[in-house]
Design a protein around this motif. Structure first.
Motif, PDB file in Angstrom:
ATOM      1  N   MET A   1      -1.753 -41.233  17.962  1.00  0.00           N
ATOM      2  CA  MET A   1      -0.545 -42.274  18.364  1.00  0.00           C
ATOM      3  C   MET A   1       0.321 -41.475  19.102  1.00  0.00           C
ATOM      4  SD  MET A   1       1.591 -42.544  14.994  1.00  0.00           S
ATOM      5  CE  MET A   1       2.574 -41.266  13.917  1.00  0.00           C
ATOM      6  N   ASN A   2       1.588 -42.142  19.861  1.00  0.00           N
ATOM      7  CA  ASN A   2       2.622 -41.753  20.440  1.00  0.00           C
ATOM      8  C   ASN A   2       3.844 -41.495  19.847  1.00  0.00           C
ATOM      9  OD1 ASN A   2       1.003 -40.876  22.999  1.00  0.00           O
ATOM     10  ND2 ASN A   2       1.289 -42.813  23.793  1.00  0.00           N
ATOM     11  N   ASP A  26       1.549 -37.392  22.269  1.00  0.00           N
ATOM     12  CA  ASP A  26       0.574 -37.924  21.754  1.00  0.00           C
ATOM     13  C   ASP A  26       0.071 -36.970  20.593  1.00  0.00           C
ATOM     14  OD1 ASP A  26      -1.828 -39.300  21.073  1.00  0.00           O
ATOM     15  OD2 ASP A  26      -3.164 -38.322  22.831  1.00  0.00           O
ATOM     16  N   VAL A  27      -0.025 -37.352  19.179  1.00  0.00           N
ATOM     17  CA  VAL A  27      -0.381 -36.729  18.137  1.00  0.00           C
ATOM     18  C   VAL A  27      -1.126 -37.387  17.128  1.00  0.00           C
ATOM     19  CG1 VAL A  27       1.825 -35.224  18.299  1.00  0.00           C
ATOM     20  CG2 VAL A  27       1.813 -37.506  16.994  1.00  0.00           C
ATOM     21  N   ASP A  28      -1.799 -36.913  16.389  1.00  0.00           N
ATOM     22  CA  ASP A  28      -2.662 -37.279  15.223  1.00  0.00           C
ATOM     23  C   ASP A  28      -1.554 -37.151  14.342  1.00  0.00           C
ATOM     24  OD1 ASP A  28      -4.244 -37.070  12.680  1.00  0.00           O
ATOM     25  OD2 ASP A  28      -5.830 -37.476  14.035  1.00  0.00           O
ATOM     26  N   PRO A  29      -1.552 -38.274  13.187  1.00  0.00           N
ATOM     27  CA  PRO A  29      -0.599 -38.256  12.130  1.00  0.00           C
ATOM     28  C   PRO A  29      -0.734 -37.254  11.305  1.00  0.00           C
ATOM     29  CG  PRO A  29      -1.553 -40.523  12.510  1.00  0.00           C
ATOM     30  CD  PRO A  29      -2.466 -39.431  13.427  1.00  0.00           C
ATOM     31  N   ASN A  30      -1.874 -36.360  11.049  1.00  0.00           N
ATOM     32  CA  ASN A  30      -1.858 -35.373  10.296  1.00  0.00           C
ATOM     33  C   ASN A  30      -1.624 -34.193  10.824  1.00  0.00           C
ATOM     34  OD1 ASN A  30      -3.409 -36.879   7.900  1.00  0.00           O
ATOM     35  ND2 ASN A  30      -4.850 -37.162   9.091  1.00  0.00           N
ATOM     36  N   GLU A  31      -1.440 -34.073  12.184  1.00  0.00           N
ATOM     37  CA  GLU A  31      -0.759 -32.771  12.557  1.00  0.00           C
ATOM     38  C   GLU A  31       0.559 -32.490  12.093  1.00  0.00           C
ATOM     39  OE1 GLU A  31      -2.349 -31.902  16.956  1.00  0.00           O
ATOM     40  OE2 GLU A  31      -1.553 -34.032  16.830  1.00  0.00           O
ATOM     41  N   ASP A  35       3.076 -28.610  15.753  1.00  0.00           N
ATOM     42  CA  ASP A  35       1.901 -28.998  16.637  1.00  0.00           C
ATOM     43  C   ASP A  35       2.626 -29.654  18.009  1.00  0.00           C
ATOM     44  OD1 ASP A  35      -0.061 -27.548  15.365  1.00  0.00           O
ATOM     45  OD2 ASP A  35      -0.404 -29.170  14.061  1.00  0.00           O
ATOM     46  N   LYS A  79       2.903 -37.728   9.920  1.00  0.00           N
ATOM     47  CA  LYS A  79       2.980 -38.964   9.239  1.00  0.00           C
ATOM     48  C   LYS A  79       4.154 -39.204   8.280  1.00  0.00           C
ATOM     49  CE  LYS A  79      -0.425 -37.353   5.819  1.00  0.00           C
ATOM     50  NZ  LYS A  79      -1.917 -37.534   5.280  1.00  0.00           N
ATOM     51  N   GLU A  85       3.603 -46.189  15.919  1.00  0.00           N
ATOM     52  CA  GLU A  85       3.601 -45.746  17.409  1.00  0.00           C
ATOM     53  C   GLU A  85       4.842 -46.054  17.745  1.00  0.00           C
ATOM     54  OE1 GLU A  85       1.647 -45.321  20.769  1.00  0.00           O
ATOM     55  OE2 GLU A  85       0.730 -45.237  18.973  1.00  0.00           O
TER      56      GLU A  85
END
Length: 236
Positions: A1-2, A26-31, A35, A79, A85
């Protein structure tokens, strides 16, 4: 998601005052938030300044304010600060310390206060060539305070410093307690000279902000109050 990182920027060579700049990432919620910051630095703006090292919550380098809460970027998951988003995450430098550039602060005064409490073992007993033995129960009295990584999150979170910048701060008091409570240490009198002053332990008002901000779960407010009790006992 952004997500949108709203980062406080300040370059002393070109800026008269701090300002905010937004970056879509643009990232993953678990990052981790770290990061996301690295993606900004690597792919959008290489001039972005922030500290990092181990990236595993051990070195304490990447302390900063995230949505108004003090902590480590490497221990903050996306997250936990952005649920949907396009959500905005505001990132600022730690408080109560001069900003050198962007998210980098000058920690000189913070470490001067830390060093003033003599954060090392002082002992009149040289052990006569043997180890200074200590029971598990004696160690547990101060064990959590040994986890401090000097990230300065507690110092930034402390509201007392807003009104009294001379206050020695929670990190220094916790490290003083670490040795005051150590059964092997005999340096109490030296530390009390620093702690039992108007800028020492007494300004603490039990806001618990420092305890909530600590990424290593140190019982900071409790240890400060225990230090106050030690001083009162010493006076008697």
């Amino acid at each position: 998601m952004n997500i949108i990182l709203r980062i406080q920027r300040f370059n002393p060579d070109t800026d008269k005052a701090p300002h905010f700049q937004e970056f879509t990432v643009d990232v993953d919620p678990n990052e981790r938030l770290l990061d996301a910051l690295m993606k900004v630095k690597q792919f959008q703006d290489g001039s972005l300044g922030f500290r990092k090292s181990c990236a595993h919550g051990v070195c304490g380098s990447d302390g900063m304010r995230i949505n108004g809460q003090d902590g480590l970027a490497c221990k903050t998951l996306v997250k936990d600060v952005a649920e949907k988003e396009g959500e905005v995450v505001t990132v600022e430098p730690l408080a109560h310390m001069p900003v050198q550039r962007d998210l980098i602060v000058d920690q000189q005064v913070f470490f001067e206060k830390y060093k003033s409490v003599k954060p090392f073992l002082i002992s009149d007993d040289f052990g006569q060539g043997k180890e200074r033995l200590q029971s598990q129960e004696e160690r547990m009295v101060f064990d959590d305070t040994t986890n401090c990584i000097l990230c300065a999150s507690c110092y930034s979170a402390c509201p007392v410093l807003d009104e009294q910048p001379e206050f020695i701060g929670p990190a220094a008091i916790v490290q003083a307690y670490r040795f005051l409570a150590d059964s092997r240490d005999t340096g109490g009198a030296e530390r009390f000279q620093v702690l039992d002053t108007p800028e020492g332990v007494w300004p603490c008002q039990n806001h618990f902000k420092c305890t909530k901000a600590c990424p290593r779960s140190i019982m900071i407010t409790k240890r400060i109050n225990q230090t106050k009790q030690m001083i009162k006992k010493d006076r008697e």
